[in-house]
Design an enzyme around this catalytic site. Structure first.
Site, mmCIF file in Angstrom:
data_model
loop_
_atom_site.group_PDB
_atom_site.id
_atom_site.type_symbol
_atom_site.label_atom_id
_atom_site.label_comp_id
_atom_site.label_asym_id
_atom_site.label_seq_id
_atom_site.Cartn_x
_atom_site.Cartn_y
_atom_site.Cartn_z
ATOM 1 N N HIS A 32 -1.628 0.869 -9.807
ATOM 2 C CA HIS A 32 -2.358 -0.297 -9.052
ATOM 3 C C HIS A 32 -2.792 -1.385 -9.584
ATOM 4 O O HIS A 32 -4.107 -1.993 -9.729
ATOM 5 C CB HIS A 32 -3.308 0.438 -7.987
ATOM 6 C CG HIS A 32 -3.603 -0.364 -6.545
ATOM 7 N ND1 HIS A 32 -3.921 0.287 -5.559
ATOM 8 C CD2 HIS A 32 -3.763 -1.659 -6.568
ATOM 9 C CE1 HIS A 32 -4.218 -0.677 -4.671
ATOM 10 N NE2 HIS A 32 -3.832 -1.822 -5.119
ATOM 11 N N ARG A 84 0.800 -1.070 -0.042
ATOM 12 C CA ARG A 84 -0.028 -0.105 -0.185
ATOM 13 C C ARG A 84 0.978 1.250 0.078
ATOM 14 O O ARG A 84 1.923 1.292 0.556
ATOM 15 C CB ARG A 84 -0.896 0.056 1.397
ATOM 16 C CG ARG A 84 -2.049 -0.906 1.382
ATOM 17 C CD ARG A 84 -3.226 -0.554 0.409
ATOM 18 N NE ARG A 84 -4.570 -1.374 0.429
ATOM 19 C CZ ARG A 84 -4.650 -2.382 -0.214
ATOM 20 N NH1 ARG A 84 -3.761 -2.580 -1.690
ATOM 21 N NH2 ARG A 84 -5.843 -3.141 -0.316
HETATM 22 C C1 GLV Z 1 -5.920 -4.790 -3.737
HETATM 23 O O1 GLV Z 1 -5.255 -3.560 -3.541
HETATM 24 C C2 GLV Z 1 -6.265 -5.745 -2.921
HETATM 25 O O2 GLV Z 1 -6.327 -5.591 -1.755
HETATM 26 O O3 GLV Z 1 -6.588 -6.861 -3.452
#
Ligand code: GLV
Length: 309
Positions: free
Chosen positions: A272, A224
């Site tokens: 992401h 993250r």
């Molecule tokens: C994506 O970021 C997840 O947590 O699956």
């Protein structure tokens, strides 16, 4: 049984059709803030609003549409007596391993330089890789971290892993807990973050941590954005401690156009995407767990909300 789907997807029917296929007897609704309570038994959620839990007090379980539950566990009125279930792998671990391996291979095999040489019409052999020059350290050894560690160990990089408790993984040296973090960092040149975001891992990758890595370090963050202190990474890059960074997750997403990372040649940015949530695999996993719960069976993947993963 009633199932409520709660995620900001412009085409929720892509999910609900699959859920219906998997659970033909279920009554499925899509969350809308203005709709009255539907008396849902199960909620399938991604970044749900707090209003959900006031409106639906009968939930028997809450399924997170992702591996990381950080957004869910910070909802203040998340019911404490209802199991929260995260995705377990569901096709994500292999994608993460592939993403990380792609970058590790590209960096260690000098692929960018060969691209540049091609542009310059240059035929020039670069030094062959010495794997011992590229020790890898994986932060977090959950489903995803283990798969990443195993993949790189399979490619014969020296691999260490660090997590809260110690794991026995073939080809991976395991370090555990705060006390062994220093030892882990001292063995690591390519740092790969797959940790869950919790109060104890937030801001973990700061200047002090980056300074304890081997020289000419590489940082790959697929955990993250909040794990990483952005300005500390910028400083470590400017000082030459870190020579490359591959970042897939950010404190603010989309990454603001004014962010310094955009203009740093040492930084590779992806939006992401290192592991996409695969609808089929996800709904199969969640559907099977709902059926198991309905039959009074135990399921895996229940989150310790206090701990945060
Ligand atoms: C994506 O970021 C997840 O947590 O699956």
């Amino acid at each position: 049984m009633k199932i409520l789907f709660v995620a900001a997807d412009p085409k929720p029917e892509r999910w609900t059709n699959l859920i219906q296929q998997h659970l033909p007897d279920a009554e499925i609704q899509v969350w809308h803030p203005d709709s009255p309570s539907c008396g849902a038994d199960y909620a399938i959620v991604w970044h749900p609003p707090a209003a959900l839990f006031d409106k639906e007090p009968q939930l028997k379980a809450i399924f997170n549409l992702g591996a990381g539950v950080d957004a869910l566990v910070k909802v203040p009125n998340l019911p404490r007596n209802v199991p929260v279930v995260r995705l377990e792998d569901a096709g994500m671990a292999v994608q993460m391993a592939e993403y990380v391996a792609y970058h590790v291979i590209g960096i260690t095999r000098d692929m960018d330089a060969y691209r540049e040489q091609q542009t310059a019409g240059q035929w020039k052999l670069r030094r062959p890789i010495e794997r011992s020059d590229w020790p890898v350290g994986v932060l977090g050894l959950g489903h995803i971290g283990q798969r990443v560690a195993r993949t790189l160990a399979g490619l014969e990089y020296p691999v260490c892993g660090w997590s809260r408790s110690s794991y026995a993984i073939d080809g991976v040296r395991s370090f555990a807990g705060e006390a062994e973090l220093d030892g882990f960092l001292g063995e690591t040149r390519v740092l790969i973050n797959t940790l869950p975001l919790t109060d104890s891992t937030r801001d973990l990758i700061d200047y002090s941590l980056l300074s304890r890595l081997r020289p000419d370090a590489v940082v790959i963050n697929v955990g993250r954005g909040e794990h990483l202190v952005d300005e500390d990474l910028v400083r470590a890059i400017e000082e030459g401690r870190v020579t490359r960074a591959v970042l897939d997750v950010f404190r603010e997403e989309p990454l603001p156009t004014t962010h310094p990372f955009w203009n740093m040649s040492q930084v590779s940015i992806t939006p992401h995407v290192s592991a996409r949530t695969l609808r089929e695999a996800t709904i199969t996993q969640i559907g099977d767990k709902i059926l198991a719960l309905e039959q009074g069976q135990a399921i895996s993947g229940i989150v310790d909300v206090q701990r945060g993963y």
